[in-house]
Design an enzyme around this catalytic site. Structure first.
Site, PDB file in Angstrom:
ATOM      1  N   GLU A  64      -0.345   6.504   7.238  1.00  0.00           N
ATOM      2  CA  GLU A  64      -1.566   6.009   7.671  1.00  0.00           C
ATOM      3  C   GLU A  64      -1.509   4.838   8.180  1.00  0.00           C
ATOM      4  O   GLU A  64      -0.938   3.750   8.093  1.00  0.00           O
ATOM      5  CB  GLU A  64      -2.224   5.434   6.153  1.00  0.00           C
ATOM      6  CG  GLU A  64      -3.735   5.106   6.773  1.00  0.00           C
ATOM      7  CD  GLU A  64      -4.591   4.351   5.483  1.00  0.00           C
ATOM      8  OE1 GLU A  64      -5.801   4.802   5.375  1.00  0.00           O
ATOM      9  OE2 GLU A  64      -4.014   3.901   4.726  1.00  0.00           O
ATOM     10  N   ASP A 113       0.368   5.029   2.230  1.00  0.00           N
ATOM     11  CA  ASP A 113      -1.035   4.404   2.380  1.00  0.00           C
ATOM     12  C   ASP A 113      -0.835   2.997   3.064  1.00  0.00           C
ATOM     13  O   ASP A 113       0.433   2.253   2.915  1.00  0.00           O
ATOM     14  CB  ASP A 113      -1.329   4.210   1.023  1.00  0.00           C
ATOM     15  CG  ASP A 113      -2.832   3.112   1.058  1.00  0.00           C
ATOM     16  OD1 ASP A 113      -3.693   3.892   1.617  1.00  0.00           O
ATOM     17  OD2 ASP A 113      -2.625   2.156   0.251  1.00  0.00           O
TER      18      ASP A 113
END
Length: 657
Positions: free
Chosen positions: A353, A317
């Site tokens: 990401e 993330d």
């Protein structure tokens, strides 16, 4: 590091460079009463350590650290705060926000989970390079399982529920190769949510990088291990979505519950000209300093721990934070270097990401091999084309061909591109074609949160509609989007529930919605859409030309065979540079030595007639997919084919009847 059972007792080791003393607080078997407080007696460099004879697995404990409280210098030691061991592999209860956690000098022993000493389990790491994903399925454990009628009520909301045979049957029917679990590590609600009666449904707010969230894994890491073993037997890999960019301790008004109390100045990044000011490249109040040795060590130890539990790899993330140093992002940052030299982690699945909200935070295409990346450009370009934006056809072609503009320079192929149209963070696929704007008022922020430009549209009227014509148009657009996803080079990813026709009523930031209305509604699942997704995945498996890890170039073939791709107008002629700006219908002829297929795309509001290119001698074109009529029988096609409004057809070259 942490608490390690050894012969005769437990060894404790805790990092604190600026701390003067670290105490271990021991609790009774229920974890309710503190029975002893013991200072770690030795210090080796920045490691405070000691041996507790007679102790063993199951011991409940916490930490306290004594040191300076000088926020202007980055130091926030507070001996009144019980701290969770950052290396604890199990905790005895969930975290819950309380303002006392942020109040200096106020005791918090009644609020903080106890760390639990655990015994080392066998290493389940699968040696060698992990198999490249063919089809990734992103899911939230709780949302996926809470309303599933085949899951016993006592298991719903847990990792164990995912091992139920009906769940595995669904995944196998879809053709899933890897499940990507949204965060399962212990997390805490953001402090603004409890007063609003809301809670964090997604888990992107961790406080420890080793302990599973007790609500998802009541049995601790054993629950994850069992799931990984069960899925491996079913031919499915498990990817963990891991949050190494920030913690739930948040900004200067946040909690002291773990890293902040042990050494705030080292674990978190601070402004170089103002040591008291936390850098907030994550938008969550703080940013981990992942270019510092003890923080890199903690991250690496965490990844190795989860690998030993049997996971195939990780989705990171806000992955740009992994590469941040004092001078900005670098593909040679310390954590990347550590991961890529590790003989196991370098062979795991690594998915970034590739953005954060800090300066220069959008780094799509810049991560080092073998990292793959969530391709946000793919998502946006596909959405823009099907929404009808002028000039979007050229960008669509680049995405269909594997996104060489992003990955070729780094000598990475299309499989570095994780292609998706919808994910947890944004509209569901159904809402994408039903809402022109976000509807996030239920999140308590006056509709200010969430993406303001999701490239969405509504077919007919905004929001839900019982009109059959509007429902049919929306379903048609969803099928066209899904066909585009599975016919593109790269690795397709689907958000769980999109195959069911899931809606969030236009909420494109539903992290606060942990409730029945936002859990997957299996009773209303669209069986035809499920079957359609399964067919798309099957077509992709059967035709290797779709998943090849080479970019489409269109260059002439020296032996006279067809180029790998030919871009066609509806009239059958090759596209010229001037055609792309106003293009609404195009054909893509893919060719390899022993295989050829033709993709026909029509985003017109009306039907388009395509002139088909000549098939090879002795062969003809056979349609195997028609997104506007997904149940239509396969058919042999002559020299022309009508493709209905806003739809995709796939033809393969086969021997003539």
């Amino acid at each position: 590091m942490g608490a390690t059972p050894v012969e005769g007792g437990v060894e404790f080791a805790v990092f604190s460079r600026n701390g003067e003393r670290v105490d271990v607080c021991l609790f009774d078997e229920a974890g309710e009463r503190e029975i002893a407080r013991l200072p770690l007696p030795r210090r080796s460099g920045d490691i405070h350590h000691g041996f507790l004879p007679g102790a063993g697995p199951g011991l409940r404990y916490g930490l306290r650290a004594k040191g300076p409280f000088r926020p202007e210098s980055g130091h926030r030691f507070d001996a009144a705060k019980l701290l969770v061991d950052p290396y604890a592999r199990r905790i005895d209860r969930p975290f819950h926000w309380d303002p006392i956690l942020a109040a200096y000098g106020t005791e918090t022993v009644h609020l903080v989970p106890r760390s639990i000493v655990t015994v080392a389990e066998p290493d389940l790491t699968r040696r060698g390079r992990e198999t490249t994903p063919a089809f990734i399925y992103e899911l939230s454990v709780k949302s996926f399982t809470m309303r599933h009628p085949a899951i016993p009520e006592g298991l719903r909301g847990t990792l164990a529920a995912l091992s139920e045979q009906k769940v595995i049957d669904h995944l196998q029917h879809l053709g899933i190769s890897h499940v990507e679990l949204m965060p399962i590590t212990a997390w805490m609600d953001e402090r603004h949510l409890p007063p609003l009666g809301l809670s964090n449904a997604w888990g992107y707010n961790p406080l420890n990088f080793f302990a599973p969230e007790p609500r998802l894994a009541p049995g601790g890491e054993a629950d994850l291990r069992a799931l990984c073993i069960r899925y491996a037997q079913a031919g499915i890999g498990v990817i963990l979505d891991i949050v190494l960019n920030h913690t739930a301790e948040s900004d200067e008004f946040g909690a002291t519950i773990c890293l902040r109390g042990l050494d705030n100045a080292v674990y978190y990044r601070h402004a170089t000209d103002d040591p008291g000011r936390l850098i907030n490249d994550t938008g969550c109040g703080n940013t981990l300093a992942l270019d510092r040795a003890p923080v890199v060590q903690m991250a690496m130890d965490s990844l190795r721990h989860w690998r030993a539990c049997g996971v195939a790899g990780f989705r990171f993330d806000l992955g740009t934070v992994l590469g941040r140093t004092e001078t900005g992002f670098s593909a040679d940052a310390p954590l990347f270097a550590a991961i890529l030299q590790d003989p196991d982690l370098a062979n795991a699945l690594l998915i970034a990401e590739p953005w954060d909200i800090g300066p220069g935070g959008y780094r799509l295409g810049e991560f080092p091999a073998p990292f793959a990346e969530w391709n946000g450009r793919y998502r946006d370009d596909v959405r823009r084309f099907w929404r009808g934006d002028p000039g979007a056809a050229g960008a669509l072609a680049t995405r269909l061909a594997g996104s060489s503009d992003l990955y070729a320079a780094g000598h990475r192929g299309p499989q570095a591109s994780i292609n998706f149209i919808a994910a947890h963070d944004g509209f569901t696929l159904s809402d994408l074609v039903s809402y022109a704007g976000k509807h996030n008022r239920a999140n308590g922020e006056n509709n200010r949160d969430g993406d303001n430009d999701g490239h969405s549209w509504n077919c007919g009227i905004e929001g839900p509609s019982g009109a059959p014509a509007i429902a049919a148009r929306r379903a048609n657009d969803v099928r066209a989007l899904l066909a585009t996803l599975f016919l593109s080079r790269g690795t397709p990813m689907l958000q769980a529930g999109d195959e069911l026709g899931r809606t969030q009523s236009g909420n494109n930031n539903a992290y606060t919605q942990d409730n029945k209305e936002f859990w997957l509604d299996w009773e209303r699942a669209d069986g035809e859409l499920i079957a359609y997704v399964a067919k798309l995945a099957e077509v992709r498996r059967q035709h290797g030309i779709l998943g090849a890890d080479t970019f489409l170039t269109g260059q002439p073939n020296p032996n006279g065979a067809r180029p790998d791709v030919t871009w066609l107008r509806a009239d059958g002629h090759a596209l010229s540079d001037g055609d792309w700006h106003s293009l609404d219908a195009l054909g893509i002829l893919l060719a390899e030595e022993n295989e050829a297929m033709l993709i026909l795309i029509n985003r017109h509001s009306g039907a388009a007639e395509f002139v088909l290119p000549d098939a090879a001698e002795g062969k003809g074109w056979r349609r195997v997919l028609n997104s506007s009529e997904p149940k239509a029988d396969e058919e042999l096609v002559g020299g022309r084919l009508t493709v209905f409004s806003r739809s995709v057809s796939l033809l393969i070259e086969s021997s003539a009847a």
